[in-house]
Write a protein that holds these residues in place. Sequence first.
Motif, PDB file in Angstrom:
ATOM      1  N   ALA A   1      -0.625 -17.884   9.300  1.00 48.85           N
ATOM      2  CA  ALA A   1      -0.972 -19.048  10.123  1.00 48.85           C
ATOM      3  C   ALA A   1      -1.858 -18.646  11.299  1.00 48.85           C
ATOM      4  O   ALA A   1      -2.829 -19.346  11.637  1.00 48.85           O
ATOM      5  CB  ALA A   1       0.307 -19.720  10.627  1.00 48.85           C
TER       6      ALA A   1
ATOM      7  N   PHE B   1      -2.808 -25.206   1.600  1.00 51.56           N
ATOM      8  CA  PHE B   1      -3.919 -25.388   2.549  1.00 51.56           C
ATOM      9  C   PHE B   1      -5.246 -25.095   1.856  1.00 51.56           C
ATOM     10  O   PHE B   1      -6.219 -25.830   2.004  1.00 51.56           O
ATOM     11  CB  PHE B   1      -3.756 -24.453   3.759  1.00 51.56           C
ATOM     12  CG  PHE B   1      -2.734 -24.911   4.762  1.00 51.56           C
ATOM     13  CD1 PHE B   1      -3.056 -25.838   5.750  1.00 51.56           C
ATOM     14  CD2 PHE B   1      -1.446 -24.406   4.737  1.00 51.56           C
ATOM     15  CE1 PHE B   1      -2.121 -26.257   6.674  1.00 51.56           C
ATOM     16  CE2 PHE B   1      -0.493 -24.820   5.653  1.00 51.56           C
ATOM     17  CZ  PHE B   1      -0.828 -25.745   6.632  1.00 51.56           C
TER      18      PHE B   1
ATOM     19  N   ALA C   1      -2.210 -24.566  12.249  1.00 50.96           N
ATOM     20  CA  ALA C   1      -1.428 -23.890  11.200  1.00 50.96           C
ATOM     21  C   ALA C   1      -0.350 -23.006  11.816  1.00 50.96           C
ATOM     22  O   ALA C   1       0.765 -22.904  11.296  1.00 50.96           O
ATOM     23  CB  ALA C   1      -2.360 -23.049  10.319  1.00 50.96           C
TER      24      ALA C   1
ATOM     25  N   SER D   1       3.672 -23.636  11.238  1.00 56.39           N
ATOM     26  CA  SER D   1       4.389 -22.581  10.520  1.00 56.39           C
ATOM     27  C   SER D   1       5.794 -22.351  11.077  1.00 56.39           C
ATOM     28  O   SER D   1       6.656 -21.803  10.398  1.00 56.39           O
ATOM     29  CB  SER D   1       3.604 -21.260  10.575  1.00 56.39           C
ATOM     30  OG  SER D   1       3.638 -20.706  11.876  1.00 56.39           O
TER      31      SER D   1
ATOM     32  N   SER E   1       3.821 -28.267   4.738  1.00 63.24           N
ATOM     33  CA  SER E   1       3.191 -27.907   6.016  1.00 63.24           C
ATOM     34  C   SER E   1       1.836 -28.590   6.217  1.00 63.24           C
ATOM     35  O   SER E   1       1.470 -28.943   7.339  1.00 63.24           O
ATOM     36  CB  SER E   1       3.023 -26.388   6.111  1.00 63.24           C
ATOM     37  OG  SER E   1       4.281 -25.758   6.130  1.00 63.24           O
TER      38      SER E   1
END
Length: 462
Positions: free
Chosen positions: A410, A287, A54, A58, A43
């Motif tokens: 997210a 992340f 994000a 997602s 991702s």
Amino acid sequence: MSTTTADVSMKKTQEFNIKKAVPITLLLFLLCLIIDNSFKIISVDMAKDFNISATTVSWQATLAGLVIGIGAVVYAALADSISIRKLFIAGITLICVGSVMGYMFQHSYLLVVISRMIQTAGLASAETLYVIFVTKHLPANEQKKFLGLSTSSFALSQLIGTLTGGYVSTYFHWTSLFLLSLVTLLTLPFILKYLPKEETKKRHIDVLGLFLVGTISAALLLYITDFNWLYLILFVVAVTLFLVYISKNSKAFIGISFFKNKQFISLLGVAFVIYSVQLAYIFLFPFLLEKMYGLKLDTISLLMIPGFVAATVVGALSGKIAKFLGSKQCITIAMSCIVVSLLLGAFFIQSSVVVFVISMVLFSSSFAFMYAPILDSCIRTIEKEKTGTAVGFFNLTLSVAMSIGIAYTAAMMDHSAMRTSILGISSNSDASMFSNILFILVLITLLSLSLYWVFVGRKATK
């Protein structure tokens, strides 16, 4: 006499073919899980390539999770009316169609998401059909061995999938994962050769019931992502229609009696809350390490290995430990350890990568420790003849919960308010954001533990 000899010979050939087919279906099962897990870690790079948030990135994971959960129920229902051989072929076809589409339309995020949904509609076939094939065609004394191998394959797929996703994304490009997915085609000749052409009988497929479950899940996902009241209204309407529908329709894929069983529903609610945390942290992990420590996906995937190895070992031992300690104690210990693992990351967000390796080891092994006891607790609340339906709905609930977990994580990552530290731990906005999310995941875990003790734990003897 010759006819009898021919029948015996044909029966022996069929038994031989079935034994040959089991390793092939297990291999396909493993490959499908590896493919799905490899897409879960990319991702970060996908968000960079498409320059999206994000929350938006997602969707390729959340919608895929929903499709796999609902697909598992659909394939289980179809297996009674369509031969397993044909369903495996259909699954491989969907994997390849989705993968080719994903690679061809790699410059459009919308088409990548659609391609992933088609791909995962095929991936969903392997896990369900493997279990059905083993229980249907193998003698009872051999079933446990091959069902045990499916559990090991699940843990192994997390390890291989994470490494594959990390290395392919770093040294090639994440879109190459679509091409790697075509490896499932190699199993097709063996599926055609060894799987029996079964005689099937017609059976009602509850399309409307499954559509309503999909609508409920999608509406909840959309509301968590956007907090639009229209999605909440759609969710309430879909839930109402679903409950009315299953109470009136005797052919629904799950009966209203399940929802009148307070113990079953309580455990399902507990499982939904806690399992939303599982993929929430795993989605956040790359992340966090990329932003806080400047690591690339190949290194991040290596750092996740100890956690998956620990989960494999603990998962293998969890059944024996649960027999000794009891399900209540195991679930309580597991949730407590999840809290500790998340607090480690939240308090020491800027200290060292080692902290997060330890955190992930404790986190992953805790979930592996909890699965068997919580599933066993669920099954014990219902009649034996309804076990299959209960397990199917339990796994569907976990799939939806995990997708919801990714969605709310997210959404928090994209919310500006999260960049101010709740406890004043850090003045760094990124550190504050990640730390705050981990604290919120702690609260969600504590909520699940509280629900368990209020509705289940205090009544349970073991």
